[in-house]
Enzyme design. Structure first.
Site, mmCIF file in Angstrom:
data_model
loop_
_atom_site.group_PDB
_atom_site.id
_atom_site.type_symbol
_atom_site.label_atom_id
_atom_site.label_comp_id
_atom_site.label_asym_id
_atom_site.label_seq_id
_atom_site.Cartn_x
_atom_site.Cartn_y
_atom_site.Cartn_z
ATOM 1 N N ILE A 1 27.061 -26.420 -20.114
ATOM 2 C CA ILE A 1 27.037 -27.824 -19.669
ATOM 3 C C ILE A 1 25.877 -28.596 -20.299
ATOM 4 O O ILE A 1 26.036 -29.766 -20.666
ATOM 5 C CB ILE A 1 26.978 -27.857 -18.123
ATOM 6 C CG1 ILE A 1 28.360 -27.482 -17.566
ATOM 7 C CG2 ILE A 1 26.530 -29.210 -17.597
ATOM 8 C CD1 ILE A 1 28.389 -27.227 -16.079
ATOM 9 N N CYS B 1 10.826 -32.503 16.284
ATOM 10 C CA CYS B 1 10.531 -33.933 16.101
ATOM 11 C C CYS B 1 9.235 -34.294 16.824
ATOM 12 O O CYS B 1 9.071 -33.971 18.003
ATOM 13 C CB CYS B 1 11.700 -34.746 16.649
ATOM 14 S SG CYS B 1 11.417 -36.521 16.669
ATOM 15 N N HIS C 1 27.387 -34.379 -0.102
ATOM 16 C CA HIS C 1 26.885 -33.403 0.871
ATOM 17 C C HIS C 1 25.481 -33.740 1.345
ATOM 18 O O HIS C 1 24.796 -32.892 1.899
ATOM 19 C CB HIS C 1 26.915 -31.992 0.275
ATOM 20 C CG HIS C 1 28.301 -31.476 0.031
ATOM 21 N ND1 HIS C 1 28.599 -30.514 -0.913
ATOM 22 C CD2 HIS C 1 29.488 -31.797 0.609
ATOM 23 C CE1 HIS C 1 29.900 -30.271 -0.907
ATOM 24 N NE2 HIS C 1 30.460 -31.041 -0.004
HETATM 25 ZN ZN ZN Z 1 13.465 -37.154 17.736
#
Ligand code: ZN
Length: 253
Positions: free
Chosen positions: A237, A153, A120
């Site tokens: 676990i 970005c 994932h």
């Molecule tokens: Zn970008």
């Protein structure tokens, strides 16, 4: 040891390990999909985190980053089960981990990155969905913490997303193909902390059994594969995995 080892523990030279959220709860990371999980109790929260909604809706991204900026996984430490699997690999048994987890704890415990297939994806890097520029998520978290609710970005202004698979997003076919090959060739598959209900884990269990692997299931809850497993273990676990690993290592000397 006075009791003979079960057949599945003898002559083990290669082990495939499939891990789910249950191995990381011992490190303080909540299980989102389990019976008491955040997404199980609040399906609307899961519905919000589909790829389509994430790309389309700035409010969803704001909510996503708010959820992840203080996620317990950023400071979580590998637990005794992660460490035991790394120890098994160091002992000379070839270990390959196929994990549903995005927390990177197998690698932090000392397993080489190439031995861990992240089905994932990973939360430790984030990429621009437009120009594919990738950066450590730590940089994005710093921007969110400094007040950018929906960081974009810096190169092209595109939407930034963790390198994890959201609901409604295709799994990486190269990673899945590699995982299927490992599951097909494994003489022993340890399934740890996975319900074996969510794809691709369900398929990988199926492939391993169809190719004759001995399946050992260590999970809190029942799974669809319990009937065909060589052994089903319902115990903590972080206790049982180190114990099994010590026995597997002991069986080799
Ligand atoms: Zn970008």
């Amino acid at each position: 040891m006075d009791k003979p080892l079960p057949m599945w523990m003898r002559d083990v030279t290669r082990v495939a390990v499939l891990t789910g959220a249950g191995i990381s709860t011992g490190s303080g990371i909540p299980d989102y999909r389990g019976p008491d999980g955040v997404w199980t109790r609040d399906p609307a929260a899961a519905a919000a985190f589909t790829l389509d909604t994430y790309l389309r809706d700035p409010a969803t991204r704001v909510r996503f980053w708010q959820t992840y900026v203080d996620h317990p996984a950023w400071t979580a430490q590998p637990n005794a089960a992660h460490e035991a699997l790394a120890r098994l690999d160091r002992s000379g048994v070839a270990v390959r981990v196929l994990t549903q987890n995005i927390d990177g704890l197998h690698q932090r415990a000392g397993l080489a990155a190439r031995k861990v297939l992240e089905l994932h994806g990973t939360m430790w890097t984030a990429s621009c969905t437009a120009c594919r520029t990738t950066a450590p998520t730590a940089e994005v978290r710093t921007r969110v913490a400094a007040g950018e609710a929906d960081p974009r970005c810096t190169a092209c202004g595109g939407v930034i997303k963790l390198d994890t698979v959201l609901f409604g997003e295709r799994l990486n076919p190269t990673v899945i193909g590699h995982a299927v090959a490992i599951a097909s060739a494994a003489p022993l598959l340890l399934a740890i902390g996975s319900s074996l209900l969510v794809e691709p884990a369900a398929q990988l269990g199926q492939v391993a059994v169809a190719h004759g692997a001995r399946l050992v299931i260590i999970n809190r809850d029942e799974t669809p594969y319990d009937q065909v497993a060589a052994e089903v273990i319902r115990a903590d676990i972080t206790d049982v995995v180190p114990d099994i690993v010590d026995q597997l290592i002991g069986a080799r000397v």
